[in-house]
Design a protein around this motif. Structure first.
Motif, mmCIF file in Angstrom:
data_model
loop_
_atom_site.group_PDB
_atom_site.id
_atom_site.type_symbol
_atom_site.label_atom_id
_atom_site.label_comp_id
_atom_site.label_asym_id
_atom_site.label_seq_id
_atom_site.Cartn_x
_atom_site.Cartn_y
_atom_site.Cartn_z
ATOM 1 N N ARG A 77 15.539 3.359 -3.843
ATOM 2 C CA ARG A 77 16.157 4.602 -3.282
ATOM 3 C C ARG A 77 16.836 5.232 -4.166
ATOM 4 N NH1 ARG A 77 21.766 3.053 0.510
ATOM 5 N NH2 ARG A 77 22.410 4.883 -0.698
ATOM 6 N N ASP A 78 16.781 4.703 -5.956
ATOM 7 C CA ASP A 78 16.381 4.932 -7.307
ATOM 8 C C ASP A 78 16.079 5.145 -8.134
ATOM 9 O OD1 ASP A 78 19.753 4.127 -7.464
ATOM 10 O OD2 ASP A 78 18.705 2.007 -6.927
ATOM 11 N N GLU A 79 13.755 5.464 -7.049
ATOM 12 C CA GLU A 79 13.609 5.797 -6.955
ATOM 13 C C GLU A 79 12.616 5.593 -8.282
ATOM 14 O OE1 GLU A 79 13.169 10.574 -8.151
ATOM 15 O OE2 GLU A 79 15.419 10.563 -8.226
ATOM 16 N N ARG A 80 12.681 3.898 -8.128
ATOM 17 C CA ARG A 80 12.303 3.072 -8.796
ATOM 18 C C ARG A 80 10.882 2.736 -7.716
ATOM 19 N NH1 ARG A 80 16.731 -0.887 -9.816
ATOM 20 N NH2 ARG A 80 16.829 -1.147 -7.946
ATOM 21 N N PRO A 81 9.771 2.968 -9.003
ATOM 22 C CA PRO A 81 8.537 2.121 -7.811
ATOM 23 C C PRO A 81 8.222 1.063 -7.630
ATOM 24 C CG PRO A 81 7.823 3.388 -10.031
ATOM 25 C CD PRO A 81 9.532 2.649 -10.113
ATOM 26 N N ILE A 82 8.112 0.886 -6.294
ATOM 27 C CA ILE A 82 7.413 -0.238 -5.477
ATOM 28 C C ILE A 82 6.101 -0.237 -5.215
ATOM 29 C CG2 ILE A 82 7.929 -2.056 -3.055
ATOM 30 C CD1 ILE A 82 10.254 -0.292 -2.902
ATOM 31 N N ILE A 83 5.594 0.687 -4.766
ATOM 32 C CA ILE A 83 4.127 0.994 -4.778
ATOM 33 C C ILE A 83 4.180 2.594 -6.846
ATOM 34 C CG2 ILE A 83 1.936 1.493 -4.433
ATOM 35 C CD1 ILE A 83 3.055 0.840 -1.317
ATOM 36 N N ALA A 84 3.760 2.492 -7.349
ATOM 37 C CA ALA A 84 3.497 3.507 -7.919
ATOM 38 C C ALA A 84 2.815 4.154 -8.009
ATOM 39 C CB ALA A 84 3.311 2.856 -9.198
ATOM 40 N N ALA A 85 3.168 5.523 -8.336
ATOM 41 C CA ALA A 85 2.261 6.554 -8.005
ATOM 42 C C ALA A 85 0.927 6.860 -8.174
ATOM 43 C CB ALA A 85 2.896 8.138 -9.098
ATOM 44 N N ARG A 86 0.085 7.120 -6.969
ATOM 45 C CA ARG A 86 -1.347 6.511 -6.937
ATOM 46 C C ARG A 86 -2.315 7.910 -6.212
ATOM 47 N NH1 ARG A 86 -4.276 5.415 -2.051
ATOM 48 N NH2 ARG A 86 -5.777 5.131 -3.179
ATOM 49 N N LYS A 87 -3.191 8.871 -7.105
ATOM 50 C CA LYS A 87 -3.885 9.291 -6.293
ATOM 51 C C LYS A 87 -4.870 9.326 -5.084
ATOM 52 C CE LYS A 87 -3.562 12.461 -9.769
ATOM 53 N NZ LYS A 87 -2.505 14.012 -8.629
ATOM 54 N N VAL A 88 -4.985 10.099 -4.490
ATOM 55 C CA VAL A 88 -4.919 10.163 -2.976
ATOM 56 C C VAL A 88 -6.542 10.406 -3.191
ATOM 57 C CG1 VAL A 88 -5.327 11.108 -0.554
ATOM 58 C CG2 VAL A 88 -3.016 10.497 -1.533
ATOM 59 N N ASP A 89 -7.367 9.024 -3.063
ATOM 60 C CA ASP A 89 -8.860 9.302 -3.597
ATOM 61 C C ASP A 89 -9.518 10.955 -2.498
ATOM 62 O OD1 ASP A 89 -9.269 6.980 -4.979
ATOM 63 O OD2 ASP A 89 -9.633 5.901 -3.260
ATOM 64 N N GLU A 90 -9.791 11.056 -1.650
ATOM 65 C CA GLU A 90 -10.622 12.117 -1.058
ATOM 66 C C GLU A 90 -8.982 13.201 -0.064
ATOM 67 O OE1 GLU A 90 -13.712 12.263 -1.223
ATOM 68 O OE2 GLU A 90 -13.343 10.495 -2.281
ATOM 69 N N GLU A 91 -9.610 14.140 0.603
ATOM 70 C CA GLU A 91 -9.023 15.134 0.680
ATOM 71 C C GLU A 91 -8.134 14.415 1.663
ATOM 72 O OE1 GLU A 91 -9.472 19.811 3.189
ATOM 73 O OE2 GLU A 91 -10.160 18.491 2.930
ATOM 74 N N ALA A 92 -6.391 15.225 1.999
ATOM 75 C CA ALA A 92 -5.549 14.423 2.738
ATOM 76 C C ALA A 92 -4.858 15.751 3.191
ATOM 77 C CB ALA A 92 -4.892 13.445 2.542
ATOM 78 N N VAL A 93 -3.944 15.653 4.639
ATOM 79 C CA VAL A 93 -3.685 17.160 4.808
ATOM 80 C C VAL A 93 -2.092 16.790 5.743
ATOM 81 C CG1 VAL A 93 -3.575 19.055 5.864
ATOM 82 C CG2 VAL A 93 -5.162 18.566 4.561
ATOM 83 N N ILE A 94 -1.037 17.515 5.334
ATOM 84 C CA ILE A 94 0.202 17.662 6.056
ATOM 85 C C ILE A 94 -0.298 18.342 7.197
ATOM 86 C CG2 ILE A 94 2.786 17.628 6.564
ATOM 87 C CD1 ILE A 94 1.827 14.828 5.905
ATOM 88 N N ILE A 95 0.154 18.207 8.697
ATOM 89 C CA ILE A 95 0.459 20.355 9.471
ATOM 90 C C ILE A 95 1.341 19.204 10.696
ATOM 91 C CG2 ILE A 95 -1.796 18.255 10.610
ATOM 92 C CD1 ILE A 95 -2.846 21.084 11.260
ATOM 93 N N THR A 96 1.949 20.354 11.255
ATOM 94 C CA THR A 96 2.332 20.152 12.216
ATOM 95 C C THR A 96 1.967 19.874 13.448
ATOM 96 O OG1 THR A 96 2.932 22.145 12.921
ATOM 97 C CG2 THR A 96 4.580 22.387 11.202
ATOM 98 N N ARG A 97 2.585 18.719 14.231
ATOM 99 C CA ARG A 97 2.012 18.456 14.875
ATOM 100 C C ARG A 97 1.158 19.544 16.195
ATOM 101 N NH1 ARG A 97 1.446 13.272 18.244
ATOM 102 N NH2 ARG A 97 2.931 12.430 16.898
ATOM 103 N N ALA A 98 2.118 20.903 16.299
ATOM 104 C CA ALA A 98 2.228 21.892 17.009
ATOM 105 C C ALA A 98 0.921 22.678 16.398
ATOM 106 C CB ALA A 98 3.327 22.553 16.896
ATOM 107 N N ALA A 99 0.916 22.573 15.307
ATOM 108 C CA ALA A 99 -0.343 23.423 15.201
ATOM 109 C C ALA A 99 -1.609 22.759 15.558
ATOM 110 C CB ALA A 99 -0.807 23.568 13.430
ATOM 111 N N LEU A 100 -1.891 21.159 14.825
ATOM 112 C CA LEU A 100 -2.440 20.247 14.881
ATOM 113 C C LEU A 100 -3.422 20.241 16.316
ATOM 114 C CD1 LEU A 100 -5.008 18.323 14.196
ATOM 115 C CD2 LEU A 100 -3.280 16.530 14.943
ATOM 116 N N GLN A 101 -2.172 20.372 17.206
ATOM 117 C CA GLN A 101 -2.608 20.610 18.829
ATOM 118 C C GLN A 101 -3.099 22.353 19.323
ATOM 119 O OE1 GLN A 101 -2.279 17.971 20.460
ATOM 120 N NE2 GLN A 101 -2.384 18.412 22.516
#
Length: 369
Positions: A77-101
């Motif tokens: 909660r204090d923004e200290r890394p637990i898993i340090a920021a890492r690049k996602v190797d390949e394409e990833a997307v956030i989409i609303t469930r309604a849009a995906l459906q």
């Protein structure tokens, strides 16, 4: 032409239907709802699922409706890394469930989907499947795809259990200020956590989870606003930009790691087969992977042989991911001593090991039949 009945028009059922059509089958997709209304918040489509969607010819449509994320982070909660920021190797997307459906259902011929059809009985024989519906209608086919979710009428719910935590998910209105610059983040408190992702139009998908009794009332917007007050400003801004009536409550129920993915000519996909805790963001992703494997076996095998072939492709992988997802809760839920130990272990883990684990989950198998 081979025929299939698919029960349930959610992510798993719609994607399985597309896969079977591409394999040259004749299908009917039955849904108990009387209409398909927009539901849910949003879904993280990790690289393995984007690769699966690409193989199904759907990636461009999903990409157009979603928002890419390029970096993942787990912090306290204090923004200290637990898993340090890492690049996602390949394409990833956030989409609303309604849009995906909408993308998935819109990719099906209009005569495939049958609404207001509640299955009340399933009979699987050596040479066909038969489904009885509440209105007395009976449907027959070569195989049945159970995509009815964690409480499907065609599956055994005896291994479904409450996992001790729940909360709310939400999609905000427009959030002023700078964006998240491709960051997908989870922040762990003690027995509570937040997640935060960026959506198109400067909106945010966020969630709040906490340890709670199975019968507990969901956390209110006022309660969450108090809890988030001393967390990262990006979370506070997302909560503040979300109307109180936009919160969607949930409690986490999941299945044990599956030992089978069906019986005879009945094959299970999605949550009907492997409902998992949300700690890897892989629930919808594994349902989409199921469809690619299903297409492979539908093209190559007789209906009598499909289940064994499907299990050879999928059972080991989904069982491992269900178990890994269950372990993932211990960083923020349960006994404080266990949380502390989990966080210490993760922080001490070499990046090469943690990156390798993430890559093994987020890489789509080839699924040669």
């Amino acid at each position: 032409m081979k025929t299939a009945i698919v029960l349930g028009s959610g992510i798993a059922g719609a994607t399985a239907s597309i896969a079977l059509l591409q394999a040259g089958w004749q299908i009917k997709l039955y849904e108990r709802a009387t209409q398909l209304a927009p539901v849910g918040a949003a879904l993280s489509i990790w690289p393995n699922a984007m690769q699966a969607l690409d193989r199904l010819g759907l990636a461009d449509k999903v990409r157009a409706r979603g928002m890419p994320f390029t970096t993942m982070l787990v912090a306290d909660r204090d923004e200290r890394p637990i898993i340090a920021a890492r690049k996602v190797d390949e394409e990833a997307v956030i989409i609303t469930r309604a849009a995906l459906q909408a993308v998935l259902i819109g990719s099906l011929p209009p005569d495939v989907l049958m609404l207001n059809c509640e299955a009340t009985g399933v009979d699987v024989t050596d040479d066909q499947v038969r489904v009885t519906f509440a209105d007395g209608q009976i449907a027959r086919a070569d195989i049945l795809i159970d995509a009815g979710g964690i409480r499907s009428a065609a599956s055994d719910a005896s291994d479904v259990s409450y996992r001790g935590y729940g909360g709310v998910v939400a999609v905000s209105d427009e959030v002023p200020g700078v964006g998240l610059d491709g960051l997908a983040a989870e922040y762990w408190g003690w027995r509570e956590r937040f997640g935060l992702f960026e959506l198109p139009d400067r909106r945010r998908y966020w969630y709040y989870m906490r340890d709670q009794h199975v019968d507990a009332a969901p956390p209110s917007h006022d309660h969450i606003s108090v809890r988030v007050a001393d967390w990262t400003p990006a979370l506070r801004h997302a909560v503040a930009a979300t109307p109180a009536n936009r919160l969607i409550p949930f409690s986490i129920h999941a299945r044990s790691a599956p030992r089978r993915l069906g019986e005879g000519r009945l094959l299970r996909v999605g949550d009907a087969a492997h409902a998992m805790e949300p700690n890897l963001g892989q629930g919808a992703c594994q349902a989409i992977e199921d469809a690619v494997a299903l297409r492979a076996v539908a093209r190559a095998y007789h209906p009598d042989e499909m289940l064994k072939a499907f299990e050879r492709l999928r059972l080991k992988r989904v069982s491992a991911i269900v178990r890994r997802a269950a372990e993932g809760k211990y960083g923020a839920h349960g006994r404080l001593s266990t949380q502390w130990a989990m966080r210490t272990l993760i922080r001490l883990m070499p990046a090469s090991v943690s990156d390798g684990l993430a890559r093994s989950i987020q890489t789509m198998p080839t699924y040669h039949h």
